[in-house]
Each structure stands twice: as C-alpha cells, then as structure tokens.
Scaffold this motif. Structure first.
Motif, short mmCIF file in Angstrom:
data_model
loop_
_atom_site.label_atom_id
_atom_site.label_comp_id
_atom_site.label_asym_id
_atom_site.label_seq_id
_atom_site.Cartn_x
_atom_site.Cartn_y
_atom_site.Cartn_z
N LEU A 105 -12.19 -61.04 -5.67
CA LEU A 105 -13.32 -60.32 -6.25
C LEU A 105 -12.99 -58.86 -6.50
N ASP A 106 -13.64 -58.32 -7.51
CA ASP A 106 -13.60 -56.88 -7.80
C ASP A 106 -12.19 -56.32 -7.90
N VAL B 263 -16.98 -54.83 -2.05
CA VAL B 263 -16.37 -56.03 -2.64
C VAL B 263 -17.39 -57.16 -2.58
N GLY B 264 -17.58 -57.82 -3.71
CA GLY B 264 -18.53 -58.92 -3.81
C GLY B 264 -19.77 -58.59 -4.61
N CYS B 265 -19.92 -57.35 -5.04
CA CYS B 265 -21.09 -56.94 -5.82
C CYS B 265 -21.13 -57.59 -7.21
N PHE B 266 -19.98 -58.00 -7.71
CA PHE B 266 -19.89 -58.57 -9.04
C PHE B 266 -19.26 -59.96 -9.00
N PRO B 267 -19.94 -60.94 -8.41
CA PRO B 267 -19.35 -62.27 -8.24
C PRO B 267 -19.01 -62.98 -9.54
N GLY B 268 -19.63 -62.59 -10.63
CA GLY B 268 -19.33 -63.19 -11.92
C GLY B 268 -17.94 -62.85 -12.43
N GLY C 270 -10.40 -66.78 -6.73
CA GLY C 270 -11.54 -66.33 -5.94
C GLY C 270 -11.52 -64.87 -5.54
N ALA D 173 -15.14 -62.98 -10.54
CA ALA D 173 -14.12 -63.53 -9.64
C ALA D 173 -12.94 -64.10 -10.42
#
Length: 100
Positions: free
Chosen positions: A25-26, A12-17, A23, A19
C-alpha cells in the motif's frame, strides 16, 4: 499529491484502492523516497558508477509526495536531490521480508 487536500503525510492504508498486485500500500504519493543510485541518464547501467555509495552527487528520489502534483505520483517517476539537503517531503521506506 496536493490534490488530496491532506496537506501532509498519511498513514499507510489510507488509499486502499491503490494497492499493488502483491498488496503493498501507498508506494507513491506520501513522500519522495530516496534511492541509493546517483542521478544519471538512462539507459541504466549498474557498472557506470551510479551505484557507488561513496560518490558525491544528487541521488534519485521516486514516487512523488503529498505536496507535489498528481502527475508525478507514480513509482517510475524520478527526481534528484542533494542528499545533504532537507525537506519535509523526502523520506524512505523500510522493508522487511517475511522470515528475515
């Protein structure tokens, strides 16, 4: 989705774009996420038996997976699967609300 070239799940967090507005993620594209509902046609009606946890039948999956197509990676896309079956692209998300 397969187009990432990762070939598996990601942290989780690999694709911050991607969000969400709150907020999160993923929320799609890692694994198909199980829902409790039986798969049934729309429109959705909570009183039509699809929320019966004891009933047999295919359950709803949402969100797409790393081994699928990009077109299927969005939270509103739904799929169905037999809950007794297994696949490396199926999972679930554990959510804990602050203060719980």
């Amino acid at each position: 989705a397969a187009e990432t070239g990762l070939g598996g799940t990601s942290a989780v967090g690999c694709f911050p774009g991607g969000a969400s507005s709150c907020g999160a993620l993923d929320m799609s594209g890692n694994v198909w996420e199980w829902c409790q509902s039986l798969y049934a046609d729309y429109p959705y009606r909570a009183d039509d038996g699809r929320e019966d946890l004891e009933a047999d039948g295919s359950r709803v999956l949402r969100g797409g997976a790393f081994d699928g197509y990009q077109r299927d990676v969005w939270c509103a896309y739904r799929f169905r699967f037999d809950p007794g079956s297994r696949s490396g692209s199926l999972g679930f998300r554990v959510v804990v609300a602050p203060g719980s």
